[in-house]
Scaffold this motif. Structure first.
Motif, PDB file in Angstrom:
ATOM      1  N   VAL A  42       0.826  -1.206   0.000  1.00 31.33           N
ATOM      2  CA  VAL A  42       0.000   0.000   0.000  1.00 31.33           C
ATOM      3  C   VAL A  42       0.862   1.258   0.000  1.00 31.33           C
ATOM      4  O   VAL A  42       1.787   1.391   0.810  1.00 31.33           O
ATOM      5  N   ALA A  43       0.540   2.177  -0.907  1.00 32.68           N
ATOM      6  CA  ALA A  43       1.109   3.529  -0.876  1.00 32.68           C
ATOM      7  C   ALA A  43       0.001   4.478  -0.448  1.00 32.68           C
ATOM      8  O   ALA A  43      -1.082   4.496  -1.037  1.00 32.68           O
ATOM      9  N   LEU A  44       0.255   5.248   0.608  1.00 33.61           N
ATOM     10  CA  LEU A  44      -0.712   6.216   1.118  1.00 33.61           C
ATOM     11  C   LEU A  44      -0.170   7.614   0.855  1.00 33.61           C
ATOM     12  O   LEU A  44       0.849   8.010   1.425  1.00 33.61           O
ATOM     13  N   LEU A  45      -0.829   8.356  -0.028  1.00 36.22           N
ATOM     14  CA  LEU A  45      -0.356   9.676  -0.443  1.00 36.22           C
ATOM     15  C   LEU A  45      -1.186  10.768   0.233  1.00 36.22           C
ATOM     16  O   LEU A  45      -2.413  10.751   0.152  1.00 36.22           O
ATOM     17  N   GLU A  46      -0.501  11.693   0.891  1.00 41.23           N
ATOM     18  CA  GLU A  46      -1.156  12.786   1.605  1.00 41.23           C
ATOM     19  C   GLU A  46      -0.569  14.109   1.149  1.00 41.23           C
ATOM     20  O   GLU A  46       0.648  14.288   1.140  1.00 41.23           O
ATOM     21  N   PHE A 115     -15.565   9.451  23.396  1.00 42.27           N
ATOM     22  CA  PHE A 115     -14.406  10.337  23.286  1.00 42.27           C
ATOM     23  C   PHE A 115     -13.193   9.695  23.954  1.00 42.27           C
ATOM     24  O   PHE A 115     -13.328   8.893  24.888  1.00 42.27           O
ATOM     25  N   CYS A 116     -12.012  10.097  23.513  1.00 38.64           N
ATOM     26  CA  CYS A 116     -10.788   9.764  24.244  1.00 38.64           C
ATOM     27  C   CYS A 116     -10.784  10.532  25.566  1.00 38.64           C
ATOM     28  O   CYS A 116     -11.215  11.687  25.618  1.00 38.64           O
ATOM     29  N   ASP A 117     -10.280   9.902  26.622  1.00 43.11           N
ATOM     30  CA  ASP A 117     -10.138  10.615  27.892  1.00 43.11           C
ATOM     31  C   ASP A 117      -9.077  11.703  27.799  1.00 43.11           C
ATOM     32  O   ASP A 117      -9.169  12.723  28.485  1.00 43.11           O
ATOM     33  N   HIS A 118      -8.075  11.470  26.953  1.00 49.81           N
ATOM     34  CA  HIS A 118      -6.919  12.360  26.940  1.00 49.81           C
ATOM     35  C   HIS A 118      -6.791  13.162  25.650  1.00 49.81           C
ATOM     36  O   HIS A 118      -7.069  14.356  25.640  1.00 49.81           O
ATOM     37  N   SER A 119      -6.404  12.537  24.552  1.00 50.44           N
ATOM     38  CA  SER A 119      -6.078  13.320  23.361  1.00 50.44           C
ATOM     39  C   SER A 119      -6.457  12.594  22.082  1.00 50.44           C
ATOM     40  O   SER A 119      -6.316  11.373  21.965  1.00 50.44           O
ATOM     41  N   ALA A 120      -6.927  13.377  21.096  1.00 48.60           N
ATOM     42  CA  ALA A 120      -7.214  12.845  19.772  1.00 48.60           C
ATOM     43  C   ALA A 120      -5.964  12.259  19.116  1.00 48.60           C
ATOM     44  O   ALA A 120      -6.063  11.388  18.251  1.00 48.60           O
ATOM     45  N   ARG A 121      -4.800  12.728  19.544  1.00 48.79           N
ATOM     46  CA  ARG A 121      -3.557  12.195  18.969  1.00 48.79           C
ATOM     47  C   ARG A 121      -3.425  10.701  19.206  1.00 48.79           C
ATOM     48  O   ARG A 121      -2.781   9.994  18.423  1.00 48.79           O
ATOM     49  N   GLN A 122      -4.050  10.200  20.251  1.00 45.43           N
ATOM     50  CA  GLN A 122      -3.989   8.761  20.516  1.00 45.43           C
ATOM     51  C   GLN A 122      -4.647   7.972  19.386  1.00 45.43           C
ATOM     52  O   GLN A 122      -4.167   6.894  19.021  1.00 45.43           O
ATOM     53  N   ILE A 123      -5.746   8.490  18.836  1.00 43.50           N
ATOM     54  CA  ILE A 123      -6.403   7.815  17.716  1.00 43.50           C
ATOM     55  C   ILE A 123      -5.521   7.875  16.476  1.00 43.50           C
ATOM     56  O   ILE A 123      -5.359   6.878  15.758  1.00 43.50           O
ATOM     57  N   LEU A 124      -4.932   9.042  16.225  1.00 41.99           N
ATOM     58  CA  LEU A 124      -4.045   9.174  15.074  1.00 41.99           C
ATOM     59  C   LEU A 124      -2.835   8.259  15.216  1.00 41.99           C
ATOM     60  O   LEU A 124      -2.463   7.553  14.270  1.00 41.99           O
ATOM     61  N   ASP A 125      -2.226   8.252  16.388  1.00 39.53           N
ATOM     62  CA  ASP A 125      -1.063   7.379  16.613  1.00 39.53           C
ATOM     63  C   ASP A 125      -1.434   5.909  16.445  1.00 39.53           C
ATOM     64  O   ASP A 125      -0.646   5.114  15.924  1.00 39.53           O
ATOM     65  N   MET A 126      -2.620   5.545  16.895  1.00 39.79           N
ATOM     66  CA  MET A 126      -3.089   4.167  16.740  1.00 39.79           C
ATOM     67  C   MET A 126      -3.198   3.788  15.262  1.00 39.79           C
ATOM     68  O   MET A 126      -2.749   2.707  14.843  1.00 39.79           O
ATOM     69  N   LEU A 127      -3.791   4.669  14.455  1.00 42.24           N
ATOM     70  CA  LEU A 127      -3.952   4.385  13.035  1.00 42.24           C
ATOM     71  C   LEU A 127      -2.599   4.304  12.323  1.00 42.24           C
ATOM     72  O   LEU A 127      -2.388   3.448  11.453  1.00 42.24           O
ATOM     73  N   ILE A 128      -1.679   5.189  12.701  1.00 45.29           N
ATOM     74  CA  ILE A 128      -0.340   5.139  12.105  1.00 45.29           C
ATOM     75  C   ILE A 128       0.375   3.859  12.516  1.00 45.29           C
ATOM     76  O   ILE A 128       1.080   3.222  11.710  1.00 45.29           O
ATOM     77  N   ALA A 129       0.189   3.433  13.772  1.00 47.16           N
ATOM     78  CA  ALA A 129       0.787   2.181  14.235  1.00 47.16           C
ATOM     79  C   ALA A 129       0.223   0.996  13.449  1.00 47.16           C
ATOM     80  O   ALA A 129       0.956   0.060  13.097  1.00 47.16           O
ATOM     81  N   GLU A 130      -1.080   1.024  13.183  1.00 47.69           N
ATOM     82  CA  GLU A 130      -1.684  -0.035  12.388  1.00 47.69           C
ATOM     83  C   GLU A 130      -1.122  -0.041  10.967  1.00 47.69           C
ATOM     84  O   GLU A 130      -0.893  -1.099  10.373  1.00 47.69           O
ATOM     85  N   CYS A 131      -0.880   1.134  10.403  1.00 48.58           N
ATOM     86  CA  CYS A 131      -0.250   1.221   9.086  1.00 48.58           C
ATOM     87  C   CYS A 131       1.153   0.628   9.123  1.00 48.58           C
ATOM     88  O   CYS A 131       1.585  -0.056   8.185  1.00 48.58           O
ATOM     89  N   LYS A 132       1.851   0.892  10.204  1.00 53.48           N
ATOM     90  CA  LYS A 132       3.203   0.352  10.345  1.00 53.48           C
ATOM     91  C   LYS A 132       3.179  -1.165  10.362  1.00 53.48           C
ATOM     92  O   LYS A 132       4.001  -1.832   9.713  1.00 53.48           O
ATOM     93  N   LEU A 133       2.231  -1.743  11.091  1.00 58.57           N
ATOM     94  CA  LEU A 133       2.102  -3.195  11.134  1.00 58.57           C
ATOM     95  C   LEU A 133       1.789  -3.760   9.749  1.00 58.57           C
ATOM     96  O   LEU A 133       2.171  -4.891   9.432  1.00 58.57           O
ATOM     97  N   GLY A 134       1.073  -2.979   8.942  1.00 57.08           N
ATOM     98  CA  GLY A 134       0.737  -3.413   7.592  1.00 57.08           C
ATOM     99  C   GLY A 134       1.769  -3.039   6.544  1.00 57.08           C
ATOM    100  O   GLY A 134       1.539  -3.238   5.356  1.00 57.08           O
ATOM    101  N   LYS A 135       2.915  -2.479   7.005  1.00 53.28           N
ATOM    102  CA  LYS A 135       4.013  -2.088   6.096  1.00 53.28           C
ATOM    103  C   LYS A 135       3.563  -1.086   5.030  1.00 53.28           C
ATOM    104  O   LYS A 135       4.040  -1.081   3.892  1.00 53.28           O
ATOM    105  N   VAL A 136       2.630  -0.221   5.417  1.00 53.86           N
ATOM    106  CA  VAL A 136       2.161   0.827   4.526  1.00 53.86           C
ATOM    107  C   VAL A 136       3.250   1.888   4.366  1.00 53.86           C
ATOM    108  O   VAL A 136       3.900   2.269   5.341  1.00 53.86           O
ATOM    109  N   GLU A 137       3.441   2.358   3.158  1.00 51.48           N
ATOM    110  CA  GLU A 137       4.389   3.448   2.914  1.00 51.48           C
ATOM    111  C   GLU A 137       3.591   4.747   2.738  1.00 51.48           C
ATOM    112  O   GLU A 137       2.735   4.848   1.856  1.00 51.48           O
TER     113      GLU A 137
END
Length: 414
Positions: A42-46, A115-137
């Motif tokens: 997967v290539a993810l272009l932003e 809602f997250c108790d703390h920060s929306a960044r936790q959701i973003l970090d989670m999704l990026i971590a999942e991309c990492k596990l999937g070897k997404v570039e």
């Protein structure tokens, strides 16, 4: 996972992937991660310099990431049945399981909103971590995108290089909040490939007041519980009246906002009124002006104001005493004033536009997409997901759930 930013002299080597995902927002990150975890390259272009910018500001910085009451009737679309399949296949419980797997603390606020108790960044970090596990570039600053389709699949060129794949998933969102990089790219690309567009418009957006109703802006800051609704679609054949929203209304220096108004705004059409029940807390049979109906009761502006103050914020009661008092003080005129206060009609002059809209209504016409996969009916391998599609959820986590569900539907289809 590799996150690349090659603005200084990008290589023009053509890179081959199983799938290219355009847009690293909620839907794009989710789709890329699921496809990657399934073994697809997967290539993810932003086009922004960082992924998930809208996620980070959502929910006041705590990300209202889903709603436990998600159901098809919480979505607005020209085809209200389109959402059923994707929402059934990926439900709030599925995303909540992912959240808890990452140890993210959460809470239910009101009306099923999580809602997250703390920060929306936790959701973003989670999704990026999942991309990492999937070897997404991930390729950031992928600007000047151009897409072509040929016998060997899709060719995508950008400042980050050239990419080829057999599948292209468009998750570039709508027009809301342009300061975060929102563009019309998804609509332009859809037209390029012959897909139809339901005219986009701001949704979940504050409404403007003008003319005589501009006097309401002097109440800026006043908040009160109401029921808000519009009759914009009720006259259309075979269409149910729009829902009524029982939440807070906020008067602003330009008009009306607050959850109830934002909700109703998605159904409002220019030129139509919007209706407000100013005393929804009163049970059936009880009157806002009850003291004035009592035997030998005083009936004048002073008593009218006092009755309103018993149920409404003082500034609001004072304003209504000046602008909504009955023309006479008979029982009939009081009953008419009561009806008017429980069905108070505003006539908005417009909305605050995409700059203040939380989402975009309209978008890629669902008649041109497969409901189970989000794939184009006419262009094999081309998918549209998330906010780009003509699916708009109610306020309170429903649009995130659509992002997750439509993303998973597409990612599991190839």
């Amino acid at each position: 996972m590799k996150i690349r930013d090659q603005r200084s002299g990008a290589s023009r080597t053509v890179r081959e992937f199983d799938v290219i995902v355009l847009g690293a927002g909620a839907a794009g990150l989710m789709c890329a991660s699921v496809a990657g975890r399934r073994g697809r390259s997967v290539a993810l272009l932003e086009h922004n310099a960082q992924p998930g910018r809208k996620i980070l500001i959502s929910g006041g910085g705590r990300c209202n990431f889903t709603n436990i009451h998600t159901a098809p009737d919480r979505y607005l679309s020209a085809n209200p049945h389109f959402v059923k399949s994707a929402l059934a296949l990926y439900q709030p419980a599925h995303f909540l399981e992912l959240v808890e797997r990452y140890g993210i603390a959460w809470h239910e606020k009101t009306l099923g909103q999580l809602f997250c108790d703390h920060s929306a960044r936790q959701i973003l970090d989670m999704l990026i971590a999942e991309c990492k596990l999937g070897k997404v570039e991930i390729f950031l600053n992928s600007q000047n995108l151009k897409v072509e389709n040929g016998p060997k699949g899709f060719a995508v060129s950008s400042l980050q290089g050239e990419f080829h794949s057999g599948a292209l998933i468009v998750a570039t969102g709508g027009l809301s909040i342009p300061k975060l990089g929102a563009t019309s790219f998804a609509y332009d690309l859809a037209r390029q490939f012959g897909l139809r567009i339901v005219t986009p418009r701001p949704a979940l957006v504050p409404l403007l007041l003008g003319n005589q109703e501009a006097s309401w802006t002097a109440l800026s800051g006043v908040s009160t519980e109401v029921i808000a609704w519009t009759e914009a679609a009720s006259s259309k054949p075979n269409r149910q009246p729009p829902p009524r929203f029982h939440e807070k209304m906020l008067v602003t220096h330009r008009g009306l906002s607050g959850p109830s108004i934002l909700q109703a705004s998605s159904y409002w059409q220019p030129g139509e009124p919007i209706y407000i029940d100013l005393a929804p807390q009163l049970t059936k049979g009880n009157h806002l002006l009850a003291p004035l109906f009592e035997k030998n009761a005083r009936r004048d502006v002073v008593s009218f104001r006092q009755a309103l103050r018993a149920a409404l914020p003082q500034r609001l009661a004072n304003h209504l005493a000046e602008t909504a008092a009955p023309t006479g003080w008979t029982k009939a005129s009081l009953e008419e004033a009561e009806r008017d206060l429980r069905n108070y009609a505003f006539h908005p002059t417009g909305t605050e536009g995409y700059e203040k809209a939380e989402v975009t209504a309209g978008g890629i016409d669902t008649r041109d997409l497969q409901a189970r996969t989000m794939e184009s009916r006419h262009v094999p391998g081309l998918y549209f997901i998330g906010e780009a599609v003509d699916v708009t959820g109610h306020l309170g986590g429903y649009n995130f759930q659509w992002a997750w569900a439509s993303a998973v539907a597409a990612a599991n289809s190839f």
